[in-house]
Write a protein that holds these residues in place. Structure first.
Motif, short mmCIF file in Angstrom:
data_model
loop_
_atom_site.label_atom_id
_atom_site.label_comp_id
_atom_site.label_asym_id
_atom_site.label_seq_id
_atom_site.Cartn_x
_atom_site.Cartn_y
_atom_site.Cartn_z
N GLU A 17 0.82 -1.21 0.00
CA GLU A 17 0.00 0.00 0.00
C GLU A 17 0.86 1.26 0.00
O GLU A 17 0.53 2.26 -0.65
CB GLU A 17 -0.92 0.00 1.21
N LEU A 18 1.97 1.21 0.71
CA LEU A 18 2.90 2.36 0.71
C LEU A 18 3.44 2.60 -0.69
O LEU A 18 3.52 3.74 -1.16
CB LEU A 18 4.04 2.11 1.68
N ALA A 19 3.80 1.53 -1.38
CA ALA A 19 4.34 1.65 -2.74
C ALA A 19 3.29 2.19 -3.70
O ALA A 19 3.60 2.96 -4.61
CB ALA A 19 4.88 0.30 -3.21
N VAL A 20 2.03 1.79 -3.51
CA VAL A 20 0.96 2.31 -4.35
C VAL A 20 0.84 3.82 -4.20
O VAL A 20 0.69 4.56 -5.18
CB VAL A 20 -0.37 1.60 -4.02
N GLU A 21 0.89 4.30 -2.95
CA GLU A 21 0.84 5.76 -2.73
C GLU A 21 2.00 6.46 -3.40
O GLU A 21 1.84 7.54 -4.00
CB GLU A 21 0.81 6.06 -1.23
N GLN A 22 3.18 5.89 -3.31
CA GLN A 22 4.35 6.48 -3.95
C GLN A 22 4.20 6.48 -5.46
O GLN A 22 4.56 7.46 -6.14
CB GLN A 22 5.61 5.72 -3.53
N ALA A 23 3.66 5.40 -6.03
CA ALA A 23 3.47 5.33 -7.48
C ALA A 23 2.45 6.36 -7.95
O ALA A 23 2.62 6.95 -9.04
CB ALA A 23 3.03 3.92 -7.88
N MET A 24 1.41 6.61 -7.15
CA MET A 24 0.45 7.64 -7.54
C MET A 24 1.08 9.03 -7.51
O MET A 24 0.80 9.87 -8.39
CB MET A 24 -0.78 7.58 -6.64
N GLN A 25 1.96 9.27 -6.55
CA GLN A 25 2.66 10.55 -6.53
C GLN A 25 3.58 10.69 -7.73
O GLN A 25 3.70 11.78 -8.31
CB GLN A 25 3.44 10.70 -5.23
N PHE A 26 4.19 9.60 -8.13
CA PHE A 26 5.04 9.62 -9.33
C PHE A 26 4.20 9.91 -10.57
O PHE A 26 4.60 10.72 -11.42
CB PHE A 26 5.75 8.27 -9.45
N ALA A 27 3.03 9.29 -10.66
CA ALA A 27 2.15 9.53 -11.81
C ALA A 27 1.71 10.99 -11.86
O ALA A 27 1.72 11.62 -12.93
CB ALA A 27 0.94 8.61 -11.74
N PHE A 28 1.34 11.53 -10.69
CA PHE A 28 0.96 12.95 -10.65
C PHE A 28 2.12 13.81 -11.14
O PHE A 28 1.92 14.73 -11.95
CB PHE A 28 0.56 13.36 -9.23
N ALA A 29 3.32 13.55 -10.64
CA ALA A 29 4.47 14.37 -11.00
C ALA A 29 4.74 14.31 -12.49
O ALA A 29 5.01 15.34 -13.13
CB ALA A 29 5.70 13.91 -10.21
N MET A 30 4.68 13.13 -13.08
CA MET A 30 4.94 13.01 -14.52
C MET A 30 3.88 13.76 -15.32
O MET A 30 4.19 14.45 -16.31
CB MET A 30 4.97 11.54 -14.93
N GLN A 31 2.62 13.60 -14.94
CA GLN A 31 1.57 14.27 -15.70
C GLN A 31 1.63 15.78 -15.54
O GLN A 31 1.44 16.53 -16.51
CB GLN A 31 0.20 13.72 -15.27
N TRP A 32 1.87 16.26 -14.33
CA TRP A 32 1.98 17.71 -14.12
C TRP A 32 3.18 18.28 -14.87
O TRP A 32 3.08 19.32 -15.52
CB TRP A 32 2.07 18.03 -12.64
N ASN A 33 4.32 17.61 -14.80
CA ASN A 33 5.51 18.11 -15.48
C ASN A 33 5.31 18.16 -16.99
O ASN A 33 5.77 19.10 -17.67
CB ASN A 33 6.72 17.24 -15.15
N ALA A 34 4.63 17.17 -17.55
CA ALA A 34 4.37 17.16 -18.99
C ALA A 34 3.46 18.32 -19.38
O ALA A 34 3.67 18.98 -20.41
CB ALA A 34 3.74 15.83 -19.40
N LEU A 35 2.44 18.60 -18.54
CA LEU A 35 1.56 19.73 -18.83
C LEU A 35 2.30 21.04 -18.72
O LEU A 35 2.14 21.94 -19.56
CB LEU A 35 0.38 19.70 -17.85
N ARG A 36 3.14 21.17 -17.71
CA ARG A 36 3.91 22.40 -17.54
C ARG A 36 4.86 22.61 -18.72
O ARG A 36 5.03 23.74 -19.19
CB ARG A 36 4.69 22.35 -16.22
N GLU A 37 5.46 21.55 -19.22
CA GLU A 37 6.33 21.65 -20.39
C GLU A 37 5.54 22.08 -21.62
O GLU A 37 6.02 22.89 -22.42
CB GLU A 37 7.03 20.32 -20.64
N ALA A 38 4.34 21.54 -21.78
CA ALA A 38 3.50 21.93 -22.92
C ALA A 38 3.14 23.41 -22.84
O ALA A 38 3.14 24.12 -23.85
CB ALA A 38 2.24 21.07 -22.95
N ALA A 39 2.84 23.88 -21.63
CA ALA A 39 2.53 25.30 -21.45
C ALA A 39 3.76 26.17 -21.75
O ALA A 39 3.65 27.22 -22.40
CB ALA A 39 2.03 25.55 -20.04
N ALA A 40 4.91 25.72 -21.30
CA ALA A 40 6.14 26.51 -21.48
C ALA A 40 6.48 26.69 -22.96
O ALA A 40 7.09 27.70 -23.33
CB ALA A 40 7.30 25.84 -20.76
N LYS A 41 6.10 25.75 -23.79
CA LYS A 41 6.36 25.90 -25.23
C LYS A 41 5.64 27.11 -25.81
O LYS A 41 6.06 27.67 -26.82
CB LYS A 41 5.94 24.63 -25.97
#
Length: 512
Positions: free
Chosen positions: A189-213
């Motif tokens: 369960e701890l690893a699942v929470e960490q994986a969801m945080q990783f997913a959030f980070a990847m998706q947010w970073n990709a959106l921020r990069e798209a905006a920065a373009k």
């Protein structure tokens, strides 16, 4: 920090017309970026991205560092093959408002299932190899908050989302043996929470990069206080005013005023600023560093609390019997600058602002805020009108705590309506765009309109009513709301008002 002359839109991610019960970081977010680019807007302001607790307020998050898993796009997880197309079919069509019940009962189980699939297959599936390496790097880099947040989130689920203050004593007090047992028993369960945080980070970073373009910058909030029921207070009780039983000695709020005879008792535990100073303000340095990982520009909510804050005894039921206590002042901002360099900060300096608060903001080099809706209540309110703005200003027609401009107008008294029409001319009961035009014509460095104002929506679209517990944070834009006509109207204003600039390009601002 000075910003180039620019303009933008305030829209929380949860308010996007994404598929499912809540707005997310999927296709609708990228469509909004394209709308902003077409509209020649270079600032997208969002509300805090933290996980939310009771009441769903992004200003009462359960972590000052974690991302909100509710905002993860299941469609993007499908593209990553974290989940199958049959699971995606379970996502219902977009609803007219955020359905927090469906988020809990329908979306979160799918998120956890997808995270579990990634954990099971990441090490062996070649398609996931790059992400698996990224996950390991993310867990190592963010371990200083991620591990404790994961434990907090798992324990919260184990105890039926109950506050940590009511957990069994060994975990409530973070006894090492109890935490060791938690890791041994709940590792998955701890690893699942960490994986969801990783997913959030990847998706947010990709959106921020798209905006920065498109040279679109993300502006986000730091709420000065954190919730008592949060991973932060549970993990770091020594930096908060708690007694030996880990109960708040004093809590935050604001004193009685014109709007409330008993003031507002927010209930957040106050900081032990003396302890934080002895520690070199390390927790705050980490918090601001994390915010600068998420946002290009950071707004400090309730800035006046850094100069002086209203301290209410924890046993008091209202905010009446509090007192003003000196905040950390420039000592904190000097420590932040030494550790992190010059920071792109904006001060939310609304409310009871004293000369000392103004002096602190100016010494720290931050723009302040003005809200046009406040400006029509009489002579004393005129500093919120565009002709009184100074260059060091971020201006708004309204904020997430205001009614929409059309809703405000519908309830305005005769004196306020007359003042609006004296200022911008006859509005024929449609004041929104004339007021946006007046704001953008000002010398304010950044001019921001809430998305609801672009759509000329009434009070049915209000995001939050302060001091009202229910019915907030639910508004969502309708699918297809961002029309070419609105984009063209905004772009025309940006061109004629010389606001088609990247706000971070001060000194080299050029038309988009």
């Amino acid at each position: 920090m000075e910003f180039a002359r620019s303009s933008g839109v305030l829209l929380h991610v949860a308010s996007l017309p994404s598929r499912g019960p809540i707005g997310d970081l999927g296709p609708a977010a990228y469509e909004f970026v394209e709308f902003l680019a077409a509209a020649k807007q270079h600032v997208w302001q969002v509300l805090p991205l933290c996980p939310t607790g009771y009441g769903n307020s992004p200003y009462a998050g359960t972590s000052a560092f974690a991302g909100n898993p509710n905002l993860i796009s299941l469609e993007v997880l499908g593209d990553w093959e974290w989940m199958g197309r049959d699971q995606l079919s379970e996502i219902r069509d977009q609803k007219s408002a955020v359905d927090y019940g469906a988020v809990e009962s329908e979306k979160l189980p799918l998120l956890r299932e997808a995270a579990g699939s990634f954990l099971d297959r990441g090490a062996s599936d070649p398609k996931l190899a790059e992400q698996w390496q990224g996950f390991a790097a993310f867990c190592a880099a963010e371990a200083h908050w991620l591990n404790d947040y994961a434990m907090y989130a798992v324990l919260r689920n184990v105890h039926g989302t109950g506050a940590w203050t009511h957990w069994p004593e060994p975990v409530r007090r973070r006894e090492p043996e109890a935490l060791k047992a938690l890791v041994a028993e709940r590792g998955r369960e701890l690893a699942v929470e960490q994986a969801m945080q990783f997913a959030f980070a990847m998706q947010w970073n990709a959106l921020r990069e798209a905006a920065a373009k498109h040279r679109i910058r993300l502006l986000g909030d730091i709420a000065i206080f954190v919730s008592m029921d949060s991973a932060d207070v549970w993990t770091h009780p020594g930096i908060f005013e708690l007694d030996e039983e880990l109960r708040p000695v004093h809590v935050a709020g604001v004193p009685p005023d014109y709007f409330s005879a008993t003031g507002q008792r927010w209930g957040n535990p106050l900081y032990r600023w003396d302890v934080l100073a002895e520690l070199g303000y390390g927790w705050w340095v980490d918090r601001v560093r994390r915010s600068c990982q998420l946002y290009d520009i950071v707004r400090l909510d309730h800035f006046r609390g850094f100069e002086g804050y209203w301290s209410i005894p924890g046993a008091e039921e209202t905010a009446v019997n509090g007192e003003w206590v000196k905040g950390p002042g420039m000592a904190l901002f000097s420590a932040l600058e030494v550790a992190l360099g010059k920071l792109p900060l904006v001060a939310e300096d609304l409310g009871l602002i004293t000369p000392a608060v103004d002096a602190l903001r100016l010494e720290a080099g931050m723009p302040g805020m003005k809200v046009m809706q406040f400006g029509f209540g009489g002579k004393g309110a005129h500093p919120h009108l565009p002709h009184r703005y100074t260059p060091g200003t971020v201006a708004y027609t309204g904020t997430h705590d205001n009614d929409t401009t059309q809703g405000w107008w519908n309830r305005a008294n005769d004196q306020e309506r007359a003042a609006v029409e004296a200022y911008v001319g006859p509005v024929a009961d449609r004041p929104v765009w004339p007021l946006i035009r007046a704001m953008e014509a000002s010398v304010a460095e950044i001019a921001i309109a809430p998305a609801q104002d672009l759509l000329e929506l009434g009070d049915e679209a209000r995001m939050n009513t302060p001091a009202v517990a229910g019915g907030n944070w639910g508004w969502r834009a309708a699918e297809g709301a961002w029309t070419p006509e609105i984009a063209a109207r905004l772009a025309a204003l940006a061109e004629v008002m010389d606001r088609e600039n990247d706000p971070l390009a001060k000194g080299e601002a050029t038309p988009a």
